[in-house]
Scaffold this active site. Sequence first.
Site, PDB file in Angstrom:
ATOM      1  N   ARG A   1       0.844  -1.190   0.000  1.00  0.00           N
ATOM      2  CA  ARG A   1       0.000   0.000   0.000  1.00  0.00           C
ATOM      3  C   ARG A   1       0.881   1.243   0.000  1.00  0.00           C
ATOM      4  O   ARG A   1       1.911   1.287   0.691  1.00  0.00           O
ATOM      5  CB  ARG A   1      -0.897   0.044   1.247  1.00  0.00           C
TER       6      ARG A   1
ATOM      7  N   GLU B   1      -4.219   7.026  -4.523  1.00  0.00           N
ATOM      8  CA  GLU B   1      -4.497   6.512  -5.874  1.00  0.00           C
ATOM      9  C   GLU B   1      -5.839   7.054  -6.346  1.00  0.00           C
ATOM     10  O   GLU B   1      -6.763   7.154  -5.536  1.00  0.00           O
ATOM     11  CB  GLU B   1      -4.566   4.971  -5.842  1.00  0.00           C
TER      12      GLU B   1
ATOM     13  N   HIS C   1      -1.385  -0.319  -9.978  1.00  0.00           N
ATOM     14  CA  HIS C   1      -2.045  -1.231  -9.032  1.00  0.00           C
ATOM     15  C   HIS C   1      -2.591  -2.491  -9.736  1.00  0.00           C
ATOM     16  O   HIS C   1      -3.801  -2.728  -9.774  1.00  0.00           O
ATOM     17  CB  HIS C   1      -3.172  -0.519  -8.270  1.00  0.00           C
TER      18      HIS C   1
HETATM   19  C1  GLV Z   1      -5.102  -5.301  -3.661  1.00  0.00           C
HETATM   20  O1  GLV Z   1      -4.357  -4.385  -3.558  1.00  0.00           O
HETATM   21  C2  GLV Z   1      -5.734  -5.950  -2.575  1.00  0.00           C
HETATM   22  O2  GLV Z   1      -5.549  -5.533  -1.415  1.00  0.00           O
HETATM   23  O3  GLV Z   1      -6.467  -6.909  -2.819  1.00  0.00           O
END
Ligand code: GLV
Length: 317
Positions: A236, A265, A283
């Site tokens: 993250r 984001e 991502h």
């Molecule tokens: C993706 O980033 C998730 O947390 O599933």
Amino acid sequence: MKKILITRKLIKESEDKASKTFDPIFNSNDELYSQSKVIEMSKGCDGILSSLTEKMDEETINKLPDTIKIISNFAVGFGNIDLEAAKKRGIVVTNTPEVLSDATAEIGILLILGACRRAAEGIESARDGGWKWSADYLIGKQLTGTRLGVLGMGRIGQKIARIAKSLGMIIHYHNRSKLSEEKEQGAIYHDNLKSLFSVSDVLSICCPATKETVNMINKETVEYFPKGAVITNIARGDIVEDEALIDALNRRKIYAVGLDVYKNEPNLNPGYLKIKSAFILPHLGSATKDTRIAMANLAIDNIEEFFRTGNCTNKVN
Ligand code: GLV
């Protein structure tokens, strides 16, 4: 049948499953709902199947109708949801662990390779007609024999460690607790960040974003790394203080970054875009068809299990 708001469009197989399991409200245009739209749309619903694109903060959760009993997040991470606020309102929050570990670890390895071997610069040069070959052109960092620091040795971290080891890397890690020897697979444990970072030629950030991990990479900790280290993040964006990392890149203290996740984001810090050695993905960690179906199906199963039993194996609050 329970009425469930599904905030984002799912792959067809999962929408079909949702229709068989409960009475869903789909988002067929895949519109990005504002917080007030989520509140509005959830009127008359028993639960919400949310995505990481919805910020379910305290204010939003407090305004949800009383009928909402579960927020089933279509992600393993749940930093977009205020767990305490949900708990106070008696709302169960669930996530989708395990099913995305392999896909996400693959992207973790791609980030390491992309950053170390200057893939961003190579792609740009090949596309722009700047192709050339010479013995010293786009010389990168070879992984063989270098030290990989894994920050957060959960399922994804362990998988990255296994693949990296097969590439000849020496694995070090920091975790809240030391793993069993079987899970460690020869990786060297560090009980504090300074100790891990100081031996990380390459770092792979794999830990969840929590109050404890926010801004773990900052002005002070970035100095712990060997000069010319590479930092990658598949977890993250909140774990990184962008200004400190961008400054370290500009000073060449940090050689390159490989990033799949960002603070705020999709509005990543524009400083990263100016750095040639930044290998940047939008991502994509879990973005394979099988994995996205498995995640959505698990998010649906979590809701089904909760209403059937009053509890859920993947409850996180
Ligand atoms: C993706 O980033 C998730 O947390 O599933």
